[in-house]
Write a protein that holds these residues in place. Structure first.
Motif, PDB file in Angstrom:
ATOM      1  N   CYS A   8       0.861  -1.178   0.000  1.00 11.06           N
ATOM      2  CA  CYS A   8       0.000   0.000   0.000  1.00 11.06           C
ATOM      3  C   CYS A   8       0.902   1.235   0.000  1.00 11.06           C
ATOM      4  O   CYS A   8       1.237   1.761   1.058  1.00 11.06           O
ATOM      5  N   ILE A  11      -1.851   6.307   1.087  1.00 13.95           N
ATOM      6  CA  ILE A  11      -3.146   6.449   1.763  1.00 13.95           C
ATOM      7  C   ILE A  11      -3.419   7.944   1.768  1.00 13.95           C
ATOM      8  O   ILE A  11      -2.742   8.702   2.458  1.00 13.95           O
ATOM      9  N   VAL A  51      -6.896   4.583  -1.241  1.00 16.16           N
ATOM     10  CA  VAL A  51      -5.808   3.643  -1.021  1.00 16.16           C
ATOM     11  C   VAL A  51      -5.257   3.209  -2.375  1.00 16.16           C
ATOM     12  O   VAL A  51      -6.018   2.908  -3.289  1.00 16.16           O
ATOM     13  N   TRP A  52      -3.942   3.204  -2.492  1.00 15.58           N
ATOM     14  CA  TRP A  52      -3.294   2.626  -3.663  1.00 15.58           C
ATOM     15  C   TRP A  52      -2.757   1.267  -3.263  1.00 15.58           C
ATOM     16  O   TRP A  52      -2.053   1.138  -2.258  1.00 15.58           O
ATOM     17  N   LEU A  53      -3.098   0.257  -4.045  1.00 16.62           N
ATOM     18  CA  LEU A  53      -2.603  -1.096  -3.790  1.00 16.62           C
ATOM     19  C   LEU A  53      -1.800  -1.569  -4.994  1.00 16.62           C
ATOM     20  O   LEU A  53      -2.194  -1.335  -6.139  1.00 16.62           O
ATOM     21  N   ILE A  65     -11.357  -5.358   1.462  1.00 27.19           N
ATOM     22  CA  ILE A  65     -10.653  -4.157   1.906  1.00 27.19           C
ATOM     23  C   ILE A  65     -11.340  -3.624   3.167  1.00 27.19           C
ATOM     24  O   ILE A  65     -12.564  -3.534   3.218  1.00 27.19           O
ATOM     25  N   THR A  67     -10.797  -0.389   6.156  1.00 26.50           N
ATOM     26  CA  THR A  67     -10.063   0.751   6.696  1.00 26.50           C
ATOM     27  C   THR A  67     -10.566   0.963   8.122  1.00 26.50           C
ATOM     28  O   THR A  67     -11.748   0.816   8.397  1.00 26.50           O
ATOM     29  N   ASP A 101      -6.326   2.069  -7.544  1.00 28.33           N
ATOM     30  CA  ASP A 101      -6.680   3.201  -6.676  1.00 28.33           C
ATOM     31  C   ASP A 101      -8.121   3.005  -6.222  1.00 28.33           C
ATOM     32  O   ASP A 101      -9.024   2.882  -7.017  1.00 28.33           O
ATOM     33  N   ILE A 121      -5.007   0.048   7.074  1.00 27.36           N
ATOM     34  CA  ILE A 121      -5.586  -0.575   5.883  1.00 27.36           C
ATOM     35  C   ILE A 121      -5.344  -2.079   5.940  1.00 27.36           C
ATOM     36  O   ILE A 121      -4.212  -2.523   6.127  1.00 27.36           O
ATOM     37  N   VAL A 123      -6.084  -5.740   3.804  1.00 29.74           N
ATOM     38  CA  VAL A 123      -6.496  -6.418   2.578  1.00 29.74           C
ATOM     39  C   VAL A 123      -6.505  -7.901   2.880  1.00 29.74           C
ATOM     40  O   VAL A 123      -5.486  -8.461   3.295  1.00 29.74           O
ATOM     41  N   VAL A 128      -1.747  -3.966   5.484  1.00 34.14           N
ATOM     42  CA  VAL A 128      -0.851  -3.614   4.377  1.00 34.14           C
ATOM     43  C   VAL A 128      -0.344  -2.179   4.457  1.00 34.14           C
ATOM     44  O   VAL A 128       0.564  -1.799   3.719  1.00 34.14           O
ATOM     45  N   GLY A 129      -0.927  -1.356   5.319  1.00 35.00           N
ATOM     46  CA  GLY A 129      -0.454   0.020   5.433  1.00 35.00           C
ATOM     47  C   GLY A 129      -1.134   0.751   6.567  1.00 35.00           C
ATOM     48  O   GLY A 129      -2.183   0.331   7.060  1.00 35.00           O
TER      49      GLY A 129
END
Length: 146
Positions: A8, A11, A51-53, A65, A67, A101, A121, A123, A128-129
């Motif tokens: 990730c 964020i 979130v970018w994965l 997902i 949060t 995204d 975050i 997953v 992951v972040g």
């Protein structure tokens, strides 16, 4: 072969997210790194966590997902939002460099006191972040005398 976990790399927080039809570009409206509230306890306004994965590989049937906004002192979860993304069976496999995204709406939640909270975050139930979210009091501007 052991597959490395999903990463990730970003964020991002904003008041609104708009996805352009056709190009699929995202516009983040009023992005921010902290919230300022007039008093405590006080509800937050609704906002988006984008979130970018990356580091997905091969065929992925679905992603779960989640949060969370957590108080690092107590571990208490102030708010959470979750969803599931299903990919069709005939979708092309993911390449390692692909970046997804994902804007996730966060509903208002009650903040008990000023502090640095954490956005976490998950997953598929794996962390992951994370990033800090300072929630601070509004500082009244000194009014100018006429």
């Amino acid at each position: 072969m052991v597959q490395e976990p999903v990463l990730c790399p970003a964020i991002l927080l904003s008041d609104l997210v708009v996805r352009e039809k056709g190009t699929e570009k995202l516009s983040l409206v009023n992005s921010f790194g902290q919230l300022r509230l007039p008093r405590f306890p006080f509800p937050t306004p609704p906002f988006f966590i984008t979130v970018w994965l990356t580091h997905l590989r091969g065929r992925v049937p679905r992603l779960d997902i989640a949060t969370r906004v957590e108080d690092p002192q107590s571990g208490h979860v102030l708010a959470s939002a979750s969803g599931q993304i299903q990919f069709p069976p005939d979708a092309p496999p993911f390449e390692e460099q692909t970046v997804l995204d994902l804007p996730i709406p966060m509903p208002p939640f009650l903040v008990p006191q000023p502090a640095v909270y954490w956005i976490v975050i998950l997953v598929n139930n794996e962390k992951v972040g994370q990033r800090p979210l300072p929630i601070l009091p509004v500082h009244a501007e000194a009014s100018a005398s006429p």
